[in-house]
Design an enzyme around this catalytic site. Structure first.
Site, PDB file in Angstrom:
ATOM      1  N   THR A  76       0.874  -1.183   0.000  1.00  0.00           N
ATOM      2  CA  THR A  76       0.000   0.000   0.000  1.00  0.00           C
ATOM      3  C   THR A  76       0.908   1.229   0.000  1.00  0.00           C
ATOM      4  O   THR A  76       2.121   1.098   0.142  1.00  0.00           O
ATOM      5  CB  THR A  76      -0.858   0.079   1.282  1.00  0.00           C
ATOM      6  OG1 THR A  76       0.034   0.096   2.406  1.00  0.00           O
ATOM      7  CG2 THR A  76      -1.829  -1.080   1.414  1.00  0.00           C
ATOM      8  N   TYR A  91       9.933  13.370   1.836  1.00  0.00           N
ATOM      9  CA  TYR A  91       9.796  11.935   2.104  1.00  0.00           C
ATOM     10  C   TYR A  91      10.672  11.092   1.176  1.00  0.00           C
ATOM     11  O   TYR A  91      10.405   9.936   0.904  1.00  0.00           O
ATOM     12  CB  TYR A  91       8.337  11.461   2.077  1.00  0.00           C
ATOM     13  CG  TYR A  91       7.409  12.088   1.062  1.00  0.00           C
ATOM     14  CD1 TYR A  91       7.592  11.914  -0.296  1.00  0.00           C
ATOM     15  CD2 TYR A  91       6.314  12.852   1.494  1.00  0.00           C
ATOM     16  CE1 TYR A  91       6.730  12.477  -1.209  1.00  0.00           C
ATOM     17  CE2 TYR A  91       5.440  13.426   0.579  1.00  0.00           C
ATOM     18  CZ  TYR A  91       5.650  13.222  -0.770  1.00  0.00           C
ATOM     19  OH  TYR A  91       4.791  13.779  -1.682  1.00  0.00           O
ATOM     20  N   ASP A  99       0.391  12.404  -8.672  1.00  0.00           N
ATOM     21  CA  ASP A  99       0.675  11.458  -9.758  1.00  0.00           C
ATOM     22  C   ASP A  99      -0.435  11.528 -10.809  1.00  0.00           C
ATOM     23  O   ASP A  99      -0.174  11.497 -12.016  1.00  0.00           O
ATOM     24  CB  ASP A  99       0.778  10.032  -9.201  1.00  0.00           C
ATOM     25  CG  ASP A  99       1.700   9.952  -7.991  1.00  0.00           C
ATOM     26  OD1 ASP A  99       2.763  10.597  -8.027  1.00  0.00           O
ATOM     27  OD2 ASP A  99       1.364   9.272  -7.008  1.00  0.00           O
ATOM     28  N   SER A 128       0.038  22.560  -6.939  1.00  0.00           N
ATOM     29  CA  SER A 128      -0.738  23.100  -5.815  1.00  0.00           C
ATOM     30  C   SER A 128       0.135  24.047  -5.007  1.00  0.00           C
ATOM     31  O   SER A 128       1.324  23.793  -4.819  1.00  0.00           O
ATOM     32  CB  SER A 128      -1.261  21.970  -4.915  1.00  0.00           C
ATOM     33  OG  SER A 128      -0.176  21.298  -4.308  1.00  0.00           O
ATOM     34  N   ASP A 155       7.552  14.859 -12.760  1.00  0.00           N
ATOM     35  CA  ASP A 155       6.948  15.224 -11.480  1.00  0.00           C
ATOM     36  C   ASP A 155       8.035  14.986 -10.427  1.00  0.00           C
ATOM     37  O   ASP A 155       8.312  13.841 -10.074  1.00  0.00           O
ATOM     38  CB  ASP A 155       5.721  14.346 -11.211  1.00  0.00           C
ATOM     39  CG  ASP A 155       4.999  14.732  -9.930  1.00  0.00           C
ATOM     40  OD1 ASP A 155       5.308  15.815  -9.382  1.00  0.00           O
ATOM     41  OD2 ASP A 155       4.137  13.969  -9.472  1.00  0.00           O
ATOM     42  N   PHE A 161       6.114  23.136  -2.225  1.00  0.00           N
ATOM     43  CA  PHE A 161       7.280  22.738  -1.436  1.00  0.00           C
ATOM     44  C   PHE A 161       8.427  22.290  -2.340  1.00  0.00           C
ATOM     45  O   PHE A 161       9.585  22.687  -2.156  1.00  0.00           O
ATOM     46  CB  PHE A 161       6.876  21.623  -0.462  1.00  0.00           C
ATOM     47  CG  PHE A 161       8.012  21.082   0.366  1.00  0.00           C
ATOM     48  CD1 PHE A 161       8.710  21.908   1.245  1.00  0.00           C
ATOM     49  CD2 PHE A 161       8.378  19.741   0.289  1.00  0.00           C
ATOM     50  CE1 PHE A 161       9.758  21.403   2.020  1.00  0.00           C
ATOM     51  CE2 PHE A 161       9.420  19.238   1.054  1.00  0.00           C
ATOM     52  CZ  PHE A 161      10.101  20.064   1.916  1.00  0.00           C
ATOM     53  N   GLU A 162       8.107  21.485  -3.355  1.00  0.00           N
ATOM     54  CA  GLU A 162       9.136  20.984  -4.280  1.00  0.00           C
ATOM     55  C   GLU A 162       9.724  22.110  -5.124  1.00  0.00           C
ATOM     56  O   GLU A 162      10.942  22.145  -5.360  1.00  0.00           O
ATOM     57  CB  GLU A 162       8.530  19.890  -5.164  1.00  0.00           C
ATOM     58  CG  GLU A 162       8.233  18.620  -4.384  1.00  0.00           C
ATOM     59  CD  GLU A 162       7.162  17.731  -5.001  1.00  0.00           C
ATOM     60  OE1 GLU A 162       7.009  16.596  -4.511  1.00  0.00           O
ATOM     61  OE2 GLU A 162       6.470  18.168  -5.959  1.00  0.00           O
TER      62      GLU A 162
END
Length: 298
Positions: free
Chosen positions: A46, A124, A220, A184, A114, A149-150
């Site tokens: 998961t 992460y 994604d 975003s 991405d 953030f990225e």
């Protein structure tokens, strides 16, 4: 080898249950008429929002072997290359090697990157992946779809307002990508987030309504929908952004509403927050534009 059907190689994570990485990206691309070959950087039971995670990571030599097999069988011609979650700097460098090989076969290959590193101020992936994205990968991309953030990580700049966002977008363009999409940002208020897309000196902003839950796999899904509509609309930035966000919003809203039927109060469990992508196949194929993008400059 060329054909009328666009062909995508997607290298991302994979989960047995749920919708992130390739599980989130492949089906929408197929529904929208793309042939998709996928390589899974990790195979987990998961996504990592669950309590227990089991699974394995693809080793670089295994990735090499898969690409060799495609090349030897002459099935390595792609119109598009899509990358998402990568677990290490080494695997990211390997992806750059693959990109260069694919570009030899098709110099017009469109690379949508991405740069999955984190969100909401938290990384992460290992921190040493950042310089590889910043200095090696991003300059090779045609389209990049970072979140706020990225984008801040890659440019080293902070985003507190729209002016900052446009400076960051400009800094990202200078690194190489012709099309920059902030999937975003927290520049809205408590009711909505803002996405901004930029290409050829034109920028569009679109407001994304917020829901009382966070969903995994939306980034994604965003990247795959943007890739698809960017191709299908012949690079119409406004329509691509509207189709992408409207589709995402329908899926997220439907997921949220169904989850609330089963869990009316409190934080919704990860199991109930899995994106309802299959159930919204019709909306993926024929998006109803519910949110309109506005032009920022020309």
């Amino acid at each position: 080898m060329s054909s009328d059907t666009p062909r995508v190689l997607s290298i991302q994570s994979h989960v047995v249950h749920g919708y992130v990485g390739n599980k989130s990206a492949v089906f929408p691309l197929q529904v929208l008429g793309f042939e998709v070959d996928s390589i899974n950087t990790v195979q987990f039971s998961t996504h990592t929002g669950y309590k227990h995670i089991k699974g394995t990571s693809l080793k670089n030599e295994e990735l090499d072997e898969l690409i060799d097999g495609l090349t030897m069988n002459d099935v390595d011609y792609y119109t598009h290359f899509l990358t998402g979650y990568s677990r290490s700097p080494d695997s990211l460098k390997k992806i750059v090697e693959i990109l260069k090989k694919l570009k030899e076969k098709n110099p017009n290959l469109n690379y949508v990157c991405d740069p999955v590193m984190g969100d909401n101020g938290r990384m992460y992936v290992p921190e040493d992946i950042l310089p590889v994205y910043r200095d090696v990968v991003v300059p090779l991309a045609d389209v990049i779809t970072p979140n706020q953030f990225e984008a801040e990580l890659i440019t080293g700049l902070k985003m507190n307002n729209l002016e900052d966002a446009l400076k960051i977008i400009e800094a990202l363009h200078k690194k190489g990508p012709k099309t920059v999409v902030l999937s975003s940002t927290e520049l809205g208020d408590e009711t909505y987030m803002i996405a901004i897309a930029s290409t050829g000196g034109v920028q569009y902003q679109i407001n994304i309504p917020k829901l009382d839950a966070a969903f995994t796999g939306t980034g994604d899904l965003f990247a795959s929908l943007f890739l698809a509509w960017w191709h299908k609309t012949n690079n119409d930035l406004k329509l691509t952004l509207e189709n992408t966000i409207s589709t995402l919003q329908i899926i997220v809203k439907d997921t949220y509403e169904k989850a609330r039927v089963h869990q009316p109060t409190g934080k919704i469990s990860p199991k109930l927050r899995e994106l309802r992508i299959i159930q919204n196949k019709n909306f993926i194929e024929n998006p109803k534009v519910t949110i309109v993008a506005t032009k920022l400059s020309s």
